[in-house]
Design a protein around this motif. Structure first.
Motif, PDB file in Angstrom:
ATOM      1  N   GLU A 150      17.675  16.068  44.747  1.00 20.93           N
ATOM      2  CA  GLU A 150      17.560  15.346  43.480  1.00 20.93           C
ATOM      3  C   GLU A 150      16.371  14.376  43.482  1.00 20.93           C
ATOM      4  O   GLU A 150      15.753  14.164  42.441  1.00 20.93           O
ATOM      5  CB  GLU A 150      18.860  14.624  43.140  1.00 20.93           C
ATOM      6  CG  GLU A 150      19.976  15.570  42.741  1.00 20.93           C
ATOM      7  CD  GLU A 150      19.657  16.457  41.524  1.00 20.93           C
ATOM      8  OE1 GLU A 150      18.879  16.036  40.639  1.00 20.93           O
ATOM      9  OE2 GLU A 150      20.196  17.572  41.469  1.00 20.93           O
ATOM     10  N   SER A 151      16.027  13.822  44.646  1.00 30.76           N
ATOM     11  CA  SER A 151      14.840  12.957  44.693  1.00 30.76           C
ATOM     12  C   SER A 151      13.579  13.764  44.433  1.00 30.76           C
ATOM     13  O   SER A 151      12.651  13.288  43.778  1.00 30.76           O
ATOM     14  CB  SER A 151      14.747  12.231  46.042  1.00 30.76           C
ATOM     15  OG  SER A 151      14.354  13.106  47.076  1.00 30.76           O
ATOM     16  N   VAL A 182      13.462  16.557  42.567  1.00 32.07           N
ATOM     17  CA  VAL A 182      13.491  16.911  41.144  1.00 32.07           C
ATOM     18  C   VAL A 182      13.010  15.727  40.311  1.00 32.07           C
ATOM     19  O   VAL A 182      12.239  15.896  39.355  1.00 32.07           O
ATOM     20  CB  VAL A 182      14.905  17.360  40.708  1.00 32.07           C
ATOM     21  CG1 VAL A 182      14.999  17.517  39.197  1.00 32.07           C
ATOM     22  CG2 VAL A 182      15.274  18.670  41.397  1.00 32.07           C
ATOM     23  N   ALA A 183      13.430  14.536  40.667  1.00 33.74           N
ATOM     24  CA  ALA A 183      13.068  13.330  39.914  1.00 33.74           C
ATOM     25  C   ALA A 183      11.566  13.063  39.936  1.00 33.74           C
ATOM     26  O   ALA A 183      11.044  12.381  39.034  1.00 33.74           O
ATOM     27  CB  ALA A 183      13.822  12.126  40.464  1.00 33.74           C
ATOM     28  N   GLN A 184      10.862  13.606  40.904  1.00 36.51           N
ATOM     29  CA  GLN A 184       9.416  13.402  41.006  1.00 36.51           C
ATOM     30  C   GLN A 184       8.630  14.277  40.030  1.00 36.51           C
ATOM     31  O   GLN A 184       7.438  14.073  39.848  1.00 36.51           O
ATOM     32  CB  GLN A 184       8.940  13.677  42.426  1.00 36.51           C
ATOM     33  CG  GLN A 184       9.475  12.716  43.453  1.00 36.51           C
ATOM     34  CD  GLN A 184       9.129  13.135  44.863  1.00 36.51           C
ATOM     35  OE1 GLN A 184       8.352  14.059  45.090  1.00 36.51           O
ATOM     36  NE2 GLN A 184       9.720  12.458  45.837  1.00 36.51           N
ATOM     37  N   ARG A 202       8.016  15.987  36.210  1.00 39.56           N
ATOM     38  CA  ARG A 202       8.262  15.743  34.794  1.00 39.56           C
ATOM     39  C   ARG A 202       8.310  17.039  33.988  1.00 39.56           C
ATOM     40  O   ARG A 202       9.120  17.184  33.095  1.00 39.56           O
ATOM     41  CB  ARG A 202       7.188  14.810  34.205  1.00 39.56           C
ATOM     42  CG  ARG A 202       7.199  13.430  34.807  1.00 39.56           C
ATOM     43  CD  ARG A 202       8.452  12.676  34.400  1.00 39.56           C
ATOM     44  NE  ARG A 202       8.593  11.456  35.177  1.00 39.56           N
ATOM     45  CZ  ARG A 202       9.632  11.182  35.940  1.00 39.56           C
ATOM     46  NH1 ARG A 202      10.619  12.016  36.047  1.00 39.56           N
ATOM     47  NH2 ARG A 202       9.698  10.066  36.616  1.00 39.56           N
ATOM     48  N   ARG A 217      10.470  21.147  37.408  1.00 36.70           N
ATOM     49  CA  ARG A 217      11.723  20.569  37.893  1.00 36.70           C
ATOM     50  C   ARG A 217      12.636  21.661  38.462  1.00 36.70           C
ATOM     51  O   ARG A 217      13.274  21.475  39.501  1.00 36.70           O
ATOM     52  CB  ARG A 217      12.417  19.788  36.771  1.00 36.70           C
ATOM     53  CG  ARG A 217      11.686  18.503  36.404  1.00 36.70           C
ATOM     54  CD  ARG A 217      12.219  17.838  35.143  1.00 36.70           C
ATOM     55  NE  ARG A 217      13.643  17.543  35.164  1.00 36.70           N
ATOM     56  CZ  ARG A 217      14.203  16.482  35.758  1.00 36.70           C
ATOM     57  NH1 ARG A 217      13.448  15.608  36.392  1.00 36.70           N
ATOM     58  NH2 ARG A 217      15.505  16.291  35.694  1.00 36.70           N
ATOM     59  N   TYR A 264      13.653  21.998  42.347  1.00 42.91           N
ATOM     60  CA  TYR A 264      15.051  22.054  42.769  1.00 42.91           C
ATOM     61  C   TYR A 264      15.245  23.135  43.825  1.00 42.91           C
ATOM     62  O   TYR A 264      15.767  22.875  44.919  1.00 42.91           O
ATOM     63  CB  TYR A 264      15.972  22.296  41.569  1.00 42.91           C
ATOM     64  CG  TYR A 264      17.428  22.311  41.967  1.00 42.91           C
ATOM     65  CD1 TYR A 264      18.149  21.128  42.034  1.00 42.91           C
ATOM     66  CD2 TYR A 264      18.073  23.490  42.311  1.00 42.91           C
ATOM     67  CE1 TYR A 264      19.481  21.119  42.439  1.00 42.91           C
ATOM     68  CE2 TYR A 264      19.396  23.493  42.717  1.00 42.91           C
ATOM     69  CZ  TYR A 264      20.090  22.310  42.770  1.00 42.91           C
ATOM     70  OH  TYR A 264      21.397  22.301  43.182  1.00 42.91           O
ATOM     71  N   ARG A 298      23.722  23.049  38.335  1.00 47.70           N
ATOM     72  CA  ARG A 298      22.525  22.203  38.206  1.00 47.70           C
ATOM     73  C   ARG A 298      21.344  23.019  37.702  1.00 47.70           C
ATOM     74  O   ARG A 298      20.561  22.540  36.870  1.00 47.70           O
ATOM     75  CB  ARG A 298      22.207  21.548  39.552  1.00 47.70           C
ATOM     76  CG  ARG A 298      21.045  20.593  39.503  1.00 47.70           C
ATOM     77  CD  ARG A 298      21.359  19.388  38.634  1.00 47.70           C
ATOM     78  NE  ARG A 298      20.290  18.418  38.713  1.00 47.70           N
ATOM     79  CZ  ARG A 298      19.597  17.986  37.664  1.00 47.70           C
ATOM     80  NH1 ARG A 298      19.890  18.391  36.435  1.00 47.70           N
ATOM     81  NH2 ARG A 298      18.617  17.127  37.823  1.00 47.70           N
TER      82      ARG A 298
END
Length: 195
Positions: free
Chosen positions: A75-76, A78-80, A82, A87, A91, A130
């Motif tokens: 998840e870290s 994926v958060a990087q 945009r 994404r 993942y 997810r």
């Protein structure tokens, strides 16, 4: 009955669980005794029993910890990103990277013990869910080719289950991490908008 994994751990126990997880991920758990683990980690069996009341429950705790750490890492990553398609790629790439340290013995031991196999299965279901969320987000932004998100998620889920069962290792000679890398490439190509 599986021990309560929600109990608060001391800083020392968190460190021990992390080191134990690293050891078991690298070598598996079925062949190791509590005496082996205590000697390798330079702690007492009593210290290990403070994490879980039996070897079986300790294995479950370690596998849960592995997937908890892996999920946080994924998840870290994926958060990087945009861009919606990036994404999705991030993942699946991160799942492959998180699984890379897992030895074949660790994966086989998970598969050979129902409580840990159930944990892997639950994580596979969560991963498919997810991916569907990420595909839905990308489709809503019209960032991917028009697809049925439920179909993509089901396809990914079935593939993840096959990876978990060792089918890609057996049929294609691919470890779990390599199979996730290939899955990531296929999903990325399938969802890319035509140029």
């Amino acid at each position: 009955m599986i021990c309560d994994m929600s109990a608060t751990l001391t800083a020392r126990q968190v460190d021990l669980l992390g080191r134990l997880t690293d050891l078991v991920v690298a070598e598996g758990f079925a062949h190791l005794t509590l005496d082996d683990l205590a000697a390798r980690l330079r702690c007492s069996k009593t210290t290990l029993y403070a994490l879980a009341p039996s070897k079986d429950q300790l294995a479950v705790r370690v596998v849960n910890n592995f997937f908890r750490r892996s999920t946080a890492f994924v998840e870290s990553r994926v958060a990087q990103r945009r861009a919606p398609l990036r994404r999705i790629e991030a993942y699946l790439e991160a799942v492959a990277e998180a699984l890379r340290p897992a030895s074949r013995q660790f994966i086989d031991d998970i598969a050979g013990f129902e409580p840990t196999r159930a944990t892997y299965r639950d994580n596979a279901v969560a991963a498919a869910r997810r991916v569907r969320e990420l595909v839905d987000e990308a489709a809503a932004e019209k960032a991917v080719a028009p697809v049925d998100a439920a179909f993509v998620a089901t396809w990914v889920g079935v593939t993840i289950e096959a990876i978990q069962r060792g089918e890609f290792a057996e049929r294609a000679g691919l470890g779990d991490a390599a199979a996730f890398e290939e899955l990531g490439r296929l999903v990325s190509r399938a969802l890319a908008r035509p140029a």
